[in-house]
Scaffold this motif. Structure first.
Motif, PDB file in Angstrom:
ATOM      1  N   VAL A 175       0.527  -0.775  -0.048  1.00 19.27           N
ATOM      2  CA  VAL A 175       0.203  -0.002   0.460  1.00 19.27           C
ATOM      3  C   VAL A 175       0.467   0.910   0.148  1.00 19.27           C
ATOM      4  O   VAL A 175       0.917   2.169  -0.428  1.00 19.27           O
ATOM      5  N   SER A 205       0.875   3.725  -3.070  1.00 16.30           N
ATOM      6  CA  SER A 205       0.559   5.114  -2.848  1.00 16.30           C
ATOM      7  C   SER A 205       0.943   6.149  -3.443  1.00 16.30           C
ATOM      8  O   SER A 205       0.816   7.096  -3.817  1.00 16.30           O
ATOM      9  N   SER A 224      -0.136   7.108   4.169  1.00 19.40           N
ATOM     10  CA  SER A 224       0.671   7.349   3.144  1.00 19.40           C
ATOM     11  C   SER A 224       1.447   8.159   2.351  1.00 19.40           C
ATOM     12  O   SER A 224       1.866   8.337   2.275  1.00 19.40           O
ATOM     13  N   ARG A 225       0.183   8.885   2.156  1.00 16.10           N
ATOM     14  CA  ARG A 225      -0.329  10.050   1.116  1.00 16.10           C
ATOM     15  C   ARG A 225       0.453  11.049   1.672  1.00 16.10           C
ATOM     16  O   ARG A 225       0.657  11.959   1.664  1.00 16.10           O
ATOM     17  N   PRO A 244      -3.859   3.510   4.330  1.00 17.63           N
ATOM     18  CA  PRO A 244      -3.761   4.879   3.120  1.00 17.63           C
ATOM     19  C   PRO A 244      -3.075   6.117   3.083  1.00 17.63           C
ATOM     20  O   PRO A 244      -2.421   6.974   2.624  1.00 17.63           O
ATOM     21  N   SER A 273      -6.701   1.681  -1.579  1.00 23.18           N
ATOM     22  CA  SER A 273      -5.682   2.795  -1.744  1.00 23.18           C
ATOM     23  C   SER A 273      -7.244   3.766  -2.608  1.00 23.18           C
ATOM     24  O   SER A 273      -6.525   4.943  -2.674  1.00 23.18           O
TER      25      SER A 273
END
Length: 527
Positions: free
Chosen positions: A83, A87, A310-311, A307, A171
């Motif tokens: 993921v 991402s 991660s972003r 997600p 995601s």
């Protein structure tokens, strides 16, 4: 162009506006609740048809091996590694780059899983001996477990590819479909127990075939949704792809960091196989109940925040990263603490209500109730691990969770050896809970030291509110509750009605007190 239509090749991949984390968590939670409720129905059916005897013990081992590897590799290390990389490609690359990554990962992952599956099917007796050495002294049980493992192990291949598809959908903020997918496993196993088992020479084999069928159903169910995103894989084996290499690099240490609790539970099964017949089943039934709040809330929140974290890491939004983690911890405490209190106070009544039918005896209820109470002591820790570990993996830091995972595993082994002799199977459950708390504490300390988690204002007030509400919950349960002996002699419908009243009263008391001390839904909205 619709929100689900493939984006132009020249533009970076995008999706519809991301919903708030509370709303997304609620969607995943509701779908997971449906799955877990059906999972309890499934376990009630299994208990009614097969009880806690040798056949049930053999099936639970044959199911737990591929299921453990699924959580370890597919939903564990693989998802936590895949993921963040996906991402990153989504934030900085083109649609073509994302598709090439998906194709390379699907082909490489599929080939590895196929090889592992073939080896496991051929070596099923050896695997059974490793994971259930206590069965070696009982040839019939050992042979039955080995035969069922040959049927259930391909589930790992199918469900790992399902998890891969689900990770892509998550995601892109399509959380509902992956969360609903496990419902198909429960429906398949219920159908196999009721309709297929009478046709089998050994009825319990029907459960193994139910697992296999479920794996295929879950995979094919998700493919149309990938097609709508324009990301249906065209598998290509490519170990040299930059994204694949990054994922493999992150996966190796992540195997320990994200799945320590699953390894601990498997160690419980190995040791329980050496105890009296029924121990594996008692642990299974109690573990299933403790996993209901863990799956509905802990995993739901973890699924949604990975997600997002991660972003935020890719965008170098440090303050928002820390704020999101703080939100996740508070959300887990809000649900995890009352769930643990309720499971501890209602252990035997819950087991009796759900499983005291057919082949399940009064003694089975008491034994499973003891291990459920021990698991409840670690429930909050299990949930915290689920939301703290993504704080490392979103930053592509896998070394720290590995170190923590090794420490927790060693501690669990020590606790097992110390507690199994005086407490038998209950000691195994208690050891798992203690090691989970150690794991959660070390994860939290590591995040705090790195500055990834920073306590937001209002923690003192929040803890007071939480204490008051849980005090009310415990008071209501103790006031309205009945002795275990009375639950054992009740008819099934009477037990269900009494439990519904008890749980309903506790839930109302908990949320009324939360409202009275100032907790509002808007306090947990987070986009």
């Amino acid at each position: 162009m619709s929100a689900d239509s493939p984006q132009p090749e020249s533009s970076p991949p995008s999706a519809r506006k991301a919903p708030g984390l509370l709303r997304s968590s609620a969607v995943v939670g509701m779908m997971t609740m449906l799955s877990r409720v059906l999972g309890l129905v499934r376990d009630m059916v299994i208990a009614r048809y097969f009880g806690a005897g040798a056949g049930a013990d053999a099936f639970f081992v044959a199911f737990k091996i591929p299921n453990f590897l699924r959580r370890l590799f597919a939903e564990g290390a693989f998802s936590q590694a895949f993921v963040p990389v996906l991402s990153s490609y989504r934030e900085t690359g083109s649609v073509s780059d994302v598709r090439k990554l998906v194709n390379a990962v699907s082909g490489t992952l599929g080939l590895v899983l196929l090889g592992v599956t073939l080896v496991a099917v051929v070596g099923a007796p050896a695997l059974t001996a490793v994971f259930a050495p206590g069965f070696l002294d009982e040839p019939v049980k050992f042979g039955l477990a080995s035969d069922m493992l040959r049927i259930t192990f391909p589930y790992l291949l199918l469900i790992s590819l399902t998890a891969f598809a689900g990770a892509i959908l998550n995601s892109y903020d399509r959380f509902a479909v992956p969360a609903f997918t496990p419902v198909l496993l429960n429906l398949s196993m219920i159908g196999a127990a009721i309709f297929l088992s009478p046709l089998m020479e050994s009825p319990v084999l029907a459960l193994a075939w139910g697992v296999f069928i479920a794996g295929a159903l879950q995979l094919f169910f998700q493919l149309p949704f990938l097609m709508r995103l324009g990301l249906l894989p065209r598998p290509k084996v490519d170990y040299r792809h930059e994204g694949v290499r990054r994922i493999l690099k992150l996966m190796a240490p992540a195997l320990f960091g994200v799945s320590v609790s699953q390894i601990n539970l498997l160690l419980d099964t190995v040791l329980a196989s050496m105890l009296q017949t029924g121990s594996v089943s008692w642990l299974y039934y109690s573990d299933r109940l403790s996993e209901l709040p863990l799956g509905v809330f802990g995993i739901a929140i973890a699924t949604v925040i990975l997600p997002s974290l991660s972003r935020k890491h890719a965008a170098e939004s440090v303050d928002q990263f820390a704020h999101t983690l703080d939100w996740a911890v508070r959300a887990v405490l809000l649900i995890g603490v009352p769930a643990a209190v309720a499971l501890a106070l209602l252990a035997e009544p819950l087991i009796a209500t759900l499983f005291h039918y057919g082949e399940v005896t009064d003694r089975d209820v008491m034994m499973a109730g003891g291990s459920l109470r021990a698991y409840s002591m670690g429930l909050l820790a299990f949930m915290l691990i689920k939301v703290l570990a993504p704080g490392f993996f979103a930053r592509q830091d896998t070394r720290t969770p590995v170190k923590i995972g090794v420490i927790a595993m060693v501690a669990n082994m020590v606790f097992n050896l110390v507690l199994i002799w005086p407490l038998a199977h209950v000691g195994l459950a208690l050891a798992t809970s203690l090691s989970a708390w150690l794991n959660a504490f070390l994860l939290w300390r590591g995040l705090r030291k790195d500055g990834a988690w920073k306590g937001q204002p209002g923690w003192g007030r929040f803890l007071f509110q939480l204490t008051a509400a849980n005090g009310a919950l415990a008071t209501v349960i103790l006031w309205l509750g009945q002795p275990t002996s009375e639950w054992l002699v009740m008819a099934g419908l009477e037990r269900a009605a009494s439990m519904a009243v008890l749980v309903g009263a506790g839930v109302v008391a908990y949320f009324l007190v939360l409202a009275a001390v100032g907790v509002r839904v808007r306090h947990f909205r987070h986009r």
